[in-house]
Scaffold this active site. Structure first.
Site, PDB file in Angstrom:
ATOM      1  N   CYS A   1      73.799 -47.845  66.863  1.00 32.87           N
ATOM      2  CA  CYS A   1      73.383 -46.514  67.303  1.00 32.87           C
ATOM      3  C   CYS A   1      73.853 -45.437  66.319  1.00 32.87           C
ATOM      4  O   CYS A   1      73.393 -45.395  65.194  1.00 32.87           O
ATOM      5  CB  CYS A   1      73.897 -46.259  68.718  1.00 32.87           C
ATOM      6  SG  CYS A   1      73.074 -44.872  69.537  1.00 32.87           S
ATOM      7  N   LEU A   2      74.783 -44.568  66.718  1.00 36.03           N
ATOM      8  CA  LEU A   2      75.293 -43.545  65.803  1.00 36.03           C
ATOM      9  C   LEU A   2      75.932 -44.191  64.575  1.00 36.03           C
ATOM     10  O   LEU A   2      75.786 -43.693  63.459  1.00 36.03           O
ATOM     11  CB  LEU A   2      76.312 -42.661  66.516  1.00 36.03           C
ATOM     12  CG  LEU A   2      76.967 -41.570  65.656  1.00 36.03           C
ATOM     13  CD1 LEU A   2      75.957 -40.513  65.248  1.00 36.03           C
ATOM     14  CD2 LEU A   2      78.135 -40.932  66.404  1.00 36.03           C
TER      15      LEU A   2
ATOM     16  N   ASN B   1      69.370 -45.409  73.277  1.00 37.46           N
ATOM     17  CA  ASN B   1      69.646 -44.064  73.783  1.00 37.46           C
ATOM     18  C   ASN B   1      69.981 -43.156  72.599  1.00 37.46           C
ATOM     19  O   ASN B   1      71.138 -42.934  72.273  1.00 37.46           O
ATOM     20  CB  ASN B   1      70.804 -44.085  74.788  1.00 37.46           C
ATOM     21  CG  ASN B   1      71.002 -42.740  75.467  1.00 37.46           C
ATOM     22  OD1 ASN B   1      70.057 -41.987  75.644  1.00 37.46           O
ATOM     23  ND2 ASN B   1      72.240 -42.444  75.829  1.00 37.46           N
TER      24      ASN B   1
ATOM     25  N   GLY C   1      77.713 -43.071  69.569  1.00 37.02           N
ATOM     26  CA  GLY C   1      78.224 -41.743  69.887  1.00 37.02           C
ATOM     27  C   GLY C   1      77.076 -40.757  70.019  1.00 37.02           C
ATOM     28  O   GLY C   1      75.907 -41.117  69.851  1.00 37.02           O
TER      29      GLY C   1
ATOM     30  N   GLU D   1      75.555 -54.496  72.489  1.00 37.08           N
ATOM     31  CA  GLU D   1      76.722 -54.788  73.332  1.00 37.08           C
ATOM     32  C   GLU D   1      76.406 -54.815  74.817  1.00 37.08           C
ATOM     33  O   GLU D   1      77.257 -55.196  75.629  1.00 37.08           O
ATOM     34  CB  GLU D   1      77.832 -53.763  73.050  1.00 37.08           C
ATOM     35  CG  GLU D   1      77.683 -52.420  73.731  1.00 37.08           C
ATOM     36  CD  GLU D   1      76.733 -51.454  73.041  1.00 37.08           C
ATOM     37  OE1 GLU D   1      76.738 -50.271  73.404  1.00 37.08           O
ATOM     38  OE2 GLU D   1      75.982 -51.886  72.148  1.00 37.08           O
TER      39      GLU D   1
ATOM     40  N   GLN E   1      73.268 -44.961  62.081  1.00 36.32           N
ATOM     41  CA  GLN E   1      72.819 -43.771  61.375  1.00 36.32           C
ATOM     42  C   GLN E   1      73.839 -43.328  60.324  1.00 36.32           C
ATOM     43  O   GLN E   1      73.486 -42.964  59.200  1.00 36.32           O
ATOM     44  CB  GLN E   1      72.562 -42.648  62.375  1.00 36.32           C
ATOM     45  CG  GLN E   1      71.449 -42.969  63.368  1.00 36.32           C
ATOM     46  CD  GLN E   1      71.463 -42.063  64.578  1.00 36.32           C
ATOM     47  OE1 GLN E   1      72.262 -41.128  64.672  1.00 36.32           O
ATOM     48  NE2 GLN E   1      70.581 -42.341  65.532  1.00 36.32           N
TER      49      GLN E   1
ATOM     50  N   PHE F   1      67.767 -39.403  67.137  1.00 36.36           N
ATOM     51  CA  PHE F   1      67.665 -39.338  65.684  1.00 36.36           C
ATOM     52  C   PHE F   1      67.402 -40.739  65.136  1.00 36.36           C
ATOM     53  O   PHE F   1      67.723 -41.743  65.778  1.00 36.36           O
ATOM     54  CB  PHE F   1      68.952 -38.775  65.074  1.00 36.36           C
ATOM     55  CG  PHE F   1      69.177 -37.327  65.386  1.00 36.36           C
ATOM     56  CD1 PHE F   1      68.808 -36.339  64.486  1.00 36.36           C
ATOM     57  CD2 PHE F   1      69.757 -36.943  66.591  1.00 36.36           C
ATOM     58  CE1 PHE F   1      69.011 -34.996  64.769  1.00 36.36           C
ATOM     59  CE2 PHE F   1      69.964 -35.604  66.887  1.00 36.36           C
ATOM     60  CZ  PHE F   1      69.586 -34.633  65.975  1.00 36.36           C
TER      61      PHE F   1
ATOM     62  N   HIS G   1      71.430 -51.062  71.105  1.00 34.72           N
ATOM     63  CA  HIS G   1      72.745 -51.424  71.636  1.00 34.72           C
ATOM     64  C   HIS G   1      72.847 -52.925  71.889  1.00 34.72           C
ATOM     65  O   HIS G   1      72.430 -53.414  72.935  1.00 34.72           O
ATOM     66  CB  HIS G   1      73.009 -50.662  72.937  1.00 34.72           C
ATOM     67  CG  HIS G   1      73.238 -49.204  72.741  1.00 34.72           C
ATOM     68  ND1 HIS G   1      74.478 -48.669  72.487  1.00 34.72           N
ATOM     69  CD2 HIS G   1      72.379 -48.149  72.727  1.00 34.72           C
ATOM     70  CE1 HIS G   1      74.393 -47.363  72.338  1.00 34.72           C
ATOM     71  NE2 HIS G   1      73.115 -47.022  72.474  1.00 34.72           N
TER      72      HIS G   1
END
Length: 204
Positions: free
Chosen positions: A37-38, A79, A10, A123, A41, A82, A121
């Protein structure tokens, strides 16, 4: 009760998603978790780590990452702006992947619970070993024995998944979910196994 919970990718600063962090803390230790990714985190923040903004964000499909568990270098798609701060990682977590360009954390796992995450990523086809990683989570950790297919889109049918759109870019809340094959091809319909949490994750 789901076999496992997938913490999806996200946008933006993960620290703003307090409700998601609280939800992950509630789930941790109760079901297997895997984040990308998000989601990576958020898993780190929920475990007690801190996250900061990178001087130069990671964007593109050719980021070299070392898998510390195997010693192999993997080319990944990324991508994000943070990253988790290594010096704040709690003792319960260990680093599994590092970025070879700037030595930032690219993967972590819990030392005693079935929970792990990666910053990149897995996926997408650009991450060559990504499918193996997702297979380990679905088949080995969540103990799902059936074959599965990954689909990206919005869930519009709770029974067969036939209304799912493959166009992620068209929607602001895309959900990554899995279709579990319940029998030989063409003999039985494909059954969709997916439950969406408030912060856009998919449960297997």
């Amino acid at each position: 009760k789901p076999d496992g919970v997938f913490l999806s990718n996200g946008p933006a600063d993960p620290a703003a998603l307090r409700y998601a962090i609280d939800a992950i803390r509630t789930l941790a230790g109760k079901v297997p978790l895997f984040g990308i990714c998000l989601g990576h985190q958020l898993f780190g923040l929920a475990s007690g780590a801190e996250c900061g903004r990178l001087k130069f964000g990671h964007h593109g499909c050719n980021h070299p990452v070392r898998n510390l568990l195997t010693g192999r270098v993997e080319i990944t798609s990324q991508n994000h702006n943070f990253a988790l701060k290594a010096e704040t990682l709690p003792a319960a977590l260990e680093v599994t992947h590092i970025n070879l360009n700037d030595n930032t954390i690219e993967g972590i796992r819990h030392k005693t619970e079935p929970a792990a995450s990666v910053q990149f990523h897995p996926e997408v086809t650009h991450t060559l070993k990504g499918r193996e990683m997702l297979n380990r989570f679905v088949l080995d950790i969540c103990k799902c024995s059936a074959d599965w297919v990954m689909v990206i889109g919005l869930i519009r049918s709770s029974s067969s998944g036939e209304g799912a759109s493959p166009c992620r870019a068209r929607y602001s809340r895309a959900i990554l979910f899995f279709r579990i094959r319940t029998g030989p091809p063409m003999e039985r319909p494909v059954t969709t196994v997916s439950l969406s949490l408030a912060f856009s994750t998919a449960c297997l």
